[in-house]
Motif scaffolding. Structure first.
Motif, short mmCIF file in Angstrom:
data_model
loop_
_atom_site.label_atom_id
_atom_site.label_comp_id
_atom_site.label_asym_id
_atom_site.label_seq_id
_atom_site.Cartn_x
_atom_site.Cartn_y
_atom_site.Cartn_z
N SER A 1 0.92 -1.26 0.05
CA SER A 1 -0.13 -0.08 0.17
C SER A 1 0.80 1.15 0.03
O SER A 1 1.19 1.75 0.91
CB SER A 1 -0.84 0.03 1.12
N THR B 1 -1.90 -2.02 -4.59
CA THR B 1 -3.08 -1.02 -4.62
C THR B 1 -2.65 0.22 -4.93
O THR B 1 -1.69 0.57 -4.94
CB THR B 1 -3.88 -1.14 -3.01
N LEU C 1 -7.47 -2.17 -6.53
CA LEU C 1 -6.44 -3.01 -6.86
C LEU C 1 -5.98 -2.54 -8.12
O LEU C 1 -6.85 -2.27 -9.18
CB LEU C 1 -6.79 -4.61 -6.92
#
Length: 249
Positions: free
Chosen positions: A31, A55, A61
């Protein structure tokens, strides 16, 4: 420092430093929050960490080219966070010598001089999955002796809370426009782990509001390979957005 340092930009060293945060992470949710961390995560997946799930830093995604490929429901996202199957690279309005991070407010909590994002998910992130940080402009305004409010939990705060807080707490690295910092010291205070080529240890210390541990012979951020530079410049970020986040030195 090799001859490629004359052609590699500071932003590209930052991309490499961010990408290395996800080395050997296996099949986890990466992330990245910020342009350069996002480029770094995509570079890591294309090269040495193919198992990463990418992501946009939120709930979408994305594929290798950054385009949306699916949606990660919030309940599944939380399950990965609390299960430790995620490595987030967050920003920091303030960060101190033990890695406490503030993104909530500047000044006293009762009457702050500036309201920021709020605590958001920082406590859960830092206590359940690896949390690194990205600071595009290293300065004494960000690197402070004590944060005004603890959003992300640092090593001293986790230790004070006890085993339930320290069990999964880990801050692998802090990447800035000047270098790489970590907490690989006996008391988990911040250490200068590597300099970006062209930066001195004195320059980093001057931009930091507390004393850093500085190794006698600290390394430089590694050089990108020719293939990594090609991927960064031609495939992942052909528009050169990285150079807007960290200006050429």
């Amino acid at each position: 420092m090799t001859s490629s340092a004359t052609t590699t930009t500071r932003a590209e060293y930052c991309v490499i430093a961010c990408a290395e945060a996800w080395r050997d992470n296996g099949e986890v949710l990466a992330s990245p929050m910020g342009t350069i961390p996002a480029i770094g995560a995509r570079l890591a997946k294309r090269t040495f960490s193919p198992g990463l799930l990418l992501t946009d830093g939120e709930a979408t995604l994305v594929g290798l080219d950054g385009t949306p490929e699916g949606w990660l429901p919030y309940r599944q996202h939380l399950a990965m966070v609390t299960g430790g199957r995620r490595h987030v690279m967050m920003g920091a309005s303030q960060i101190d010598r033990f890695g406490n991070q503030n993104i909530s407010c500047i000044g006293d909590w009762q009457q702050p001089s500036r309201q920021l994002l709020g605590v958001r998910g920082a406590p859960v992130n830092t206590l359940n999955n690896p949390t690194s940080y990205w600071v595009p402009k290293h300065s004494t305004r960000v690197f402070v002796d004590k944060v005004d409010m603890v959003s992300g939990v640092g090593y001293d705060s986790a230790a004070a809370a006890g085993p339930s807080a320290t069990r999964y707490h880990r801050i692998p690295r802090v990447v800035t426009n000047l270098g790489i910092l970590d907490f690989d010291t006996p008391d988990h205070s911040m250490r200068l782990a590597a300099l970006h080529p062209g930066v001195s240890a004195a320059e980093v210390q001057e931009a930091t509001g507390f004393a850093l541990t500085v190794p006698a012979d600290g390394p430089y951020t590694r050089e990108p390979t020719p293939e990594e530079l090609r991927l960064i410049r031609e495939v992942i970020d052909p528009e050169g957005l990285r150079e807007h986040e960290v200006r050429p030195s």
